[in-house]
Design a protein around this motif. Structure first.
Motif, mmCIF file in Angstrom:
data_model
loop_
_atom_site.group_PDB
_atom_site.id
_atom_site.type_symbol
_atom_site.label_atom_id
_atom_site.label_comp_id
_atom_site.label_asym_id
_atom_site.label_seq_id
_atom_site.Cartn_x
_atom_site.Cartn_y
_atom_site.Cartn_z
ATOM 1 N N VAL A 184 -9.921 3.318 1.647
ATOM 2 C CA VAL A 184 -8.725 3.981 2.181
ATOM 3 C C VAL A 184 -8.165 3.129 3.320
ATOM 4 O O VAL A 184 -8.898 2.684 4.196
ATOM 5 C CB VAL A 184 -9.068 5.400 2.686
ATOM 6 C CG1 VAL A 184 -7.854 6.045 3.350
ATOM 7 C CG2 VAL A 184 -9.567 6.270 1.535
ATOM 8 N N PRO A 235 0.827 -1.210 0.000
ATOM 9 C CA PRO A 235 0.000 0.000 0.000
ATOM 10 C C PRO A 235 0.866 1.267 0.000
ATOM 11 O O PRO A 235 1.871 1.334 0.711
ATOM 12 C CB PRO A 235 -0.794 -0.123 1.311
ATOM 13 C CG PRO A 235 -0.884 -1.598 1.543
ATOM 14 C CD PRO A 235 0.419 -2.164 1.040
ATOM 15 N N GLY A 236 0.488 2.233 -0.811
ATOM 16 C CA GLY A 236 1.229 3.483 -0.896
ATOM 17 C C GLY A 236 2.325 3.485 -1.949
ATOM 18 O O GLY A 236 2.949 4.514 -2.181
ATOM 19 N N THR A 237 2.574 2.341 -2.592
ATOM 20 C CA THR A 237 3.623 2.285 -3.623
ATOM 21 C C THR A 237 3.024 2.513 -5.016
ATOM 22 O O THR A 237 1.865 2.173 -5.266
ATOM 23 C CB THR A 237 4.333 0.917 -3.643
ATOM 24 O OG1 THR A 237 3.365 -0.110 -3.963
ATOM 25 C CG2 THR A 237 4.967 0.599 -2.295
ATOM 26 N N ASN A 261 -3.909 5.582 2.455
ATOM 27 C CA ASN A 261 -3.689 5.272 1.036
ATOM 28 C C ASN A 261 -4.997 4.839 0.370
ATOM 29 O O ASN A 261 -5.723 4.012 0.917
ATOM 30 C CB ASN A 261 -2.673 4.136 0.888
ATOM 31 C CG ASN A 261 -1.321 4.517 1.456
ATOM 32 O OD1 ASN A 261 -0.731 5.522 1.059
ATOM 33 N ND2 ASN A 261 -0.837 3.731 2.409
ATOM 34 N N GLN A 262 -5.229 5.409 -0.804
ATOM 35 C CA GLN A 262 -6.382 5.013 -1.593
ATOM 36 C C GLN A 262 -6.047 3.704 -2.310
ATOM 37 O O GLN A 262 -5.094 3.643 -3.089
ATOM 38 C CB GLN A 262 -6.694 6.108 -2.617
ATOM 39 C CG GLN A 262 -7.735 5.749 -3.652
ATOM 40 C CD GLN A 262 -9.145 6.125 -3.206
ATOM 41 O OE1 GLN A 262 -9.326 6.991 -2.361
ATOM 42 N NE2 GLN A 262 -10.125 5.455 -3.768
ATOM 43 N N LEU A 263 -6.804 2.642 -2.003
ATOM 44 C CA LEU A 263 -6.536 1.326 -2.591
ATOM 45 C C LEU A 263 -7.764 0.852 -3.370
ATOM 46 O O LEU A 263 -8.868 1.347 -3.161
ATOM 47 C CB LEU A 263 -6.176 0.309 -1.507
ATOM 48 C CG LEU A 263 -4.999 0.691 -0.602
ATOM 49 C CD1 LEU A 263 -4.780 -0.391 0.452
ATOM 50 C CD2 LEU A 263 -3.719 0.911 -1.404
ATOM 51 N N ASN A 278 -0.289 0.558 -7.473
ATOM 52 C CA ASN A 278 -1.202 1.270 -8.386
ATOM 53 C C ASN A 278 -0.977 0.840 -9.832
ATOM 54 O O ASN A 278 -1.937 0.648 -10.589
ATOM 55 C CB ASN A 278 -0.995 2.788 -8.268
ATOM 56 C CG ASN A 278 -1.337 3.288 -6.871
ATOM 57 O OD1 ASN A 278 -2.125 2.664 -6.156
ATOM 58 N ND2 ASN A 278 -0.718 4.386 -6.470
#
Ligand SMILES: [Zn+2]
Length: 396
Positions: free
Chosen positions: A90, A60-62, A94-96, A66
């Motif tokens: 979220v 997440p966050g990478t 982080n938007q997942l 995405n």
């Protein structure tokens, strides 16, 4: 009855049930399915695994996570799917996204076969955990894209599985439960890469042995069917184990019926930088994808459009429990109208029969039938019929 004699009789019945387990399981090799399964491609699987390697560590966050989501959407689009959505949530700021792809059924569209596997990874590129499951699901999606199936199929690649089943829990809480989604079966594929250098010839078929227990008998029955389909459509051996620690858990907790695939040689590399292509077996993944494709065709009720194959009957996917004592239940893939159920004894005599007009009632009281081996026959109003054997056990 004398308790000792009752025990002997129970043992005999169980022996009967095991002895006839092949007959009881009911599926035989379908040449139409076999032809589709033969198109599962080692080269496609290898190139998709290499692409997932290049995408990097998908936490997440990478950007890698995405980019993998974007790549999955492009893949499903390239196979001809148009109903593709992102189930966004979220997590830790982080938007997942879970990637959700729907293939609409031709005969019973409100009912779903869910085929899922997570695409996020932890502390490594995750080519086994769970690149192997992702590429298996992509193969099923590629091969079934233009084939009519009775049920709808929903392919889901979940995110944030490694963070604690976050994506699948979100999907169950926000979609499955509030919309009362009509799911026949959830088929989860997670970590099916095997270990390079070992003999990878066995797949673990997972079933729900956890609470709530109301959905366990159906999970056992579908998993027995998965075992049989695996033996029909791949060269893998099978073993059965309880389901734990993957995206089927939120579903089974919500009362849904689940099954799953997990590697039998448990790799030491997941959740590390060593979860790379060189440490696993793409040939094993290819066999897993063959088994999974055969199972998907059967569970979704795919029917040949090519008339050189006989039209397959609308088969009940399973009856349960088996042996049964008081009540026989079934899950039916497709019902276009009313149907008749008959219980046939060993001598061919009809022991019981009942008409059904709706798919919501799928059970029959068999408490007054003597213990023994029976066939249950389903007659559908389109002229198809289907026979499945079951053992009537002693009443508890
Ligand atoms: Zn995993």
């Amino acid at each position: 009855m004398n308790p000792a004699f009752q025990r002997i009789k129970t043992c005999l019945l169980l022996f009967f049930a095991l002895f006839f387990s092949n007959l009881l399981s009911g599926q035989t090799l379908n040449p139409y399915y076999q032809e589709i399964v033969s198109k599962v491609s080692y080269d496609t699987i290898l190139s998709n695994l290499q692409k997932l390697s290049n995408l990097g560590i998908k936490e997440p966050g990478t950007a890698a996570l995405n980019n993998t989501a974007d790549w999955l959407v492009e893949k499903y689009q390239s196979y001809g799917y148009t109903n593709i959505s992102r189930d966004n949530f979220v997590y830790n700021g982080n938007q997942l996204s879970n990637i959700v792809v729907t293939k609409t059924g031709t005969i019973f569209p409100p009912k779903y076969l869910v085929i899922d596997g997570h695409y996020d990874t932890y502390q490594g590129p995750g080519i086994n955990d769970n690149g192997s499951g992702v590429v298996s699901i992509l193969e099923i999606a590629r091969l079934l894209s233009h084939l009519p199936c009775s049920l709808s199929i929903r392919f889901i690649n979940f995110s944030a599985e490694e963070e604690g089943l976050i994506g699948s829990q979100h999907y169950v809480d926000q979609i499955v439960v509030p919309t009362n989604m009509n799911i026949m079966l959830v088929f989860n594929i997670d970590e099916v890469g095997g270990v390079n250098g070992m003999i990878n010839n066995t797949i673990t078929c997972e079933r729900d042995e956890d609470t709530p227990t109301s959905n366990n008998a159906a999970s056992y029955s579908f998993t027995d069917t998965l075992v049989n389909l695996t033996q029909l459509y791949s060269n893998l051996l099978t073993k059965i184990y309880y389901a734990y620690g993957s995206d089927y858990v939120p579903f089974q907790d919500a009362g849904e019926v689940i099954t799953g695939f997990y590697e039998s040689n448990e790799s030491p590399y997941p959740h590390s930088p060593n979860d790379v292509l060189e440490n696993m077996s793409p040939a094993y993944v290819t066999q897993v994808a063959k088994a999974a494709t055969g199972a998907a065709l059967y569970f979704a009720g795919s029917q040949a459009v090519n008339t050189s194959y006989p039209l397959q009957p609308q088969e009940p996917a399973c009856i349960f429990p088996n042996p049964a004592s008081n009540e026989l239940q079934w899950k039916i893939q497709t019902i276009s109208g009313s149907y008749l159920v008959k219980i046939i004894g060993a001598n061919g005599q009809c022991i019981a029969e009942k008409s059904y007009t709706s798919n919501s009632e799928c059970s029959m009281d068999i408490s007054r039938i003597n213990a023994g081996l029976y066939s249950v026959l389903f007659y559908f109003d389109n002229g198809n019929s289907m026979s499945v054997r079951f053992v009537k056990g002693l009443n508890p």
